[in-house]
Design an enzyme around this catalytic site. Sequence first.
Site, short mmCIF file in Angstrom:
data_model
loop_
_atom_site.label_atom_id
_atom_site.label_comp_id
_atom_site.label_asym_id
_atom_site.label_seq_id
_atom_site.Cartn_x
_atom_site.Cartn_y
_atom_site.Cartn_z
N ASN A 1 49.34 53.39 70.56
CA ASN A 1 49.80 52.05 70.93
C ASN A 1 51.08 52.25 71.73
O ASN A 1 52.08 52.73 71.19
CB ASN A 1 50.12 51.21 69.70
CG ASN A 1 48.89 50.82 68.92
OD1 ASN A 1 47.76 51.19 69.26
ND2 ASN A 1 49.09 50.06 67.86
N TYR B 1 53.85 50.50 74.43
CA TYR B 1 54.31 49.26 75.08
C TYR B 1 55.44 49.47 76.06
O TYR B 1 55.53 48.78 77.07
CB TYR B 1 54.77 48.24 74.03
CG TYR B 1 53.63 47.58 73.30
CD1 TYR B 1 53.03 48.18 72.20
CD2 TYR B 1 53.12 46.36 73.72
CE1 TYR B 1 51.97 47.58 71.54
CE2 TYR B 1 52.06 45.75 73.07
CZ TYR B 1 51.49 46.36 71.98
OH TYR B 1 50.43 45.76 71.34
N HIS C 1 45.26 46.96 59.45
CA HIS C 1 46.29 46.49 60.38
C HIS C 1 47.20 45.52 59.61
O HIS C 1 47.22 44.32 59.86
CB HIS C 1 45.64 45.84 61.61
CG HIS C 1 46.55 45.70 62.80
ND1 HIS C 1 46.21 46.16 64.05
CD2 HIS C 1 47.77 45.15 62.94
CE1 HIS C 1 47.19 45.89 64.91
NE2 HIS C 1 48.16 45.27 64.26
N GLU D 1 49.53 51.92 63.32
CA GLU D 1 50.98 52.10 63.34
C GLU D 1 51.61 52.39 61.98
O GLU D 1 52.35 51.56 61.42
CB GLU D 1 51.66 50.88 63.98
CG GLU D 1 51.21 50.66 65.41
CD GLU D 1 52.02 49.60 66.13
OE1 GLU D 1 52.75 48.84 65.49
OE2 GLU D 1 51.92 49.54 67.37
N GLU E 1 46.58 50.11 72.22
CA GLU E 1 47.25 48.84 72.49
C GLU E 1 48.23 49.02 73.64
O GLU E 1 48.85 50.09 73.75
CB GLU E 1 48.09 48.34 71.29
CG GLU E 1 47.30 47.73 70.18
CD GLU E 1 48.18 47.21 69.05
OE1 GLU E 1 49.34 46.81 69.29
OE2 GLU E 1 47.71 47.23 67.90
N ARG F 1 38.48 46.43 70.21
CA ARG F 1 39.10 46.97 69.00
C ARG F 1 39.58 45.82 68.14
O ARG F 1 40.34 44.97 68.59
CB ARG F 1 40.27 47.87 69.38
CG ARG F 1 41.11 48.31 68.20
CD ARG F 1 42.26 49.25 68.58
NE ARG F 1 42.99 49.61 67.38
CZ ARG F 1 44.27 49.34 67.17
NH1 ARG F 1 45.02 48.76 68.10
NH2 ARG F 1 44.84 49.66 66.02
C1 GBH Z 1 52.04 46.05 68.01
O1 GBH Z 1 53.14 46.82 67.59
C2 GBH Z 1 51.22 45.59 66.83
O2 GBH Z 1 50.25 46.57 66.48
C3 GBH Z 1 50.53 44.27 67.07
O3 GBH Z 1 49.98 43.79 65.87
C4 GBH Z 1 51.52 43.30 67.67
O4 GBH Z 1 50.98 42.02 67.84
C5 GBH Z 1 51.94 43.87 69.01
O5 GBH Z 1 52.59 45.07 68.79
C6 GBH Z 1 52.94 43.00 69.75
O6 GBH Z 1 54.15 42.92 69.06
O7 GBH Z 1 61.93 43.18 66.98
O8 GBH Z 1 63.46 44.96 67.59
O9 GBH Z 1 62.64 44.78 65.29
C7 GBH Z 1 53.98 47.27 68.64
C8 GBH Z 1 55.18 48.04 68.15
C9 GBH Z 1 57.21 48.00 66.96
C10 GBH Z 1 56.73 46.22 68.45
C11 GBH Z 1 58.28 47.16 66.32
C12 GBH Z 1 57.76 45.36 67.79
C13 GBH Z 1 59.80 45.31 66.55
C14 GBH Z 1 61.11 45.64 67.18
N1 GBH Z 1 56.16 47.17 67.53
N2 GBH Z 1 58.81 46.18 67.21
S1 GBH Z 1 62.38 44.56 66.71
#
Ligand code: GBH
Length: 467
Positions: free
Chosen positions: A290, A292, A129, A174, A360, A84
């Site tokens: 996505n 995590y 993106h 996202e 993701e 992807r």
């Molecule tokens: C993904 O988002 C992205 O799609 C990707 O591009 C990125 O590289 C990957 O995550 C890893 O970060 O720091 O407390 O403000 C994941 C969801 C939501 C994760 C917002 C980071 C920031 C929280 N993201 N979050 S904060």
Amino acid sequence: CNASIVRHQRRFPDDFLFGTATAAYQIEGAWNEDGKGENIWDYMVHNTPEVIRDQSNGDVAADSYHNYKRDVEMMRELGLDAYRFSLSWSRILPTGMANEVNPAGIAFYNNYIDEMLKYNITPLITLYHWDLPQKLQELGGFANPLISDWFEDYARVVFENFGDRVKMFMTFNEPREICFEGYGAATKAPILNSTAMGAYLCAKNLVIAHAKAYHLYDKEFRPVQRGQCGIAISVNWFGPATPTPEDEMAAELRRQGESAQQGYPRSRLPVFTEEEKAFVRGASDFFGVNHYTAYLVSATERKGHYPVPSLLDDVDTGSFPDDDWLKSASPWLTLAPNSIHTALTHLNSLYNKPEFYITENGWSTDESEENSLIDDDRIRYYRASMESLLNCLDDGIKLKGYMAWSLMDNFEWMEGYIERFGLYEVDFSDPARTRTPRKSAFVYKHIIKHRSVDYEYEPESMTMTID
Ligand code: GBH
């Protein structure tokens, strides 16, 4: 006979798509080469470099623009079924508008796609993106309702040029992060920090833009190209900190939100007309997730301090990871047990059992870590994810694939090159941007090859080959 104590190994079906994910601005580099136009990340990192933790930028990044054959070689080393990646809108349409198509941009993606297909790797394309052409931002970006037309025009160029070979498209990566972080806060470009209105205004226009691109594909391209069009949404899990009605309510509020009137003569949530609702409903062939991590939500504990009004205030509750969960290099990311299964079970009942892809999922380490190739925490995380995926499959959830974030280290947005998500390490001080597999790359390869998780597996050496 000790057969009874041998752990039963659950298997992934042969047609389950194992892949990795990346995004254009995070890997490509070549920010102003061969006719590419400026985008909002180019603009931001060049004009306000102090917003990036290490003052770095994506001008070169992993230089995939010049290293794409090596990228595909890494996919072959891992034995990936799918990859992807996202397209840079301003590499294809330098000003964002579809009157001028950049042939070098089209050629680059054609080469990338053809190289994957040569080795039977299924390309999955994300159209957007986070790297909006700067010219469109100057006209308001996602705050301008015309964005839905501009995006539809861009989508047409994409489907026309790549849809003969690419059968799975995702419009946006996202939406909530695009709108909340870029418009409602200042944690992503274009750092608007319009806390009251920004996120919701963007959200409505983005949802319409998605639906226009979906219907375009559905009506004009699907009959010939026979592929699918969907979206990738960030869904972390928010569960109650204690099993009390108060915390259950708080968790539901955190998942859904509720905006208060706060003196405004009308709701801060833009209204969808009945026609718009009908246009949007069902406009996705699959649900890209996505995922995590997870957080615990409490009605009383550890509430944050947010601007009022704002989206965070609208979902105002204390949310935090459990102290026992393994911590990554990113403050927001811990290893929450079985959270893919919990999140998908919830979505499955909310949305009438769609087809899911995990688009993701991944783990960060810090660039300063010693022995950075021996990433045992990342291995723990991926193995735990695999068990959670298998729990979904056992329950009959229609989960079709899994994309690990990320194939290689890349420009981690505001965290620059400090937080590393790669299965392959990238040496950003080396002009060649040499890629070296981490231990997790061997483990993921083993999982893909055997369609199961073997906890005893250790790579014999750190030399990677193509099987
Ligand atoms: C993904 O988002 C992205 O799609 C990707 O591009 C990125 O590289 C990957 O995550 C890893 O970060 O720091 O407390 O403000 C994941 C969801 C939501 C994760 C917002 C980071 C920031 C929280 N993201 N979050 S904060």
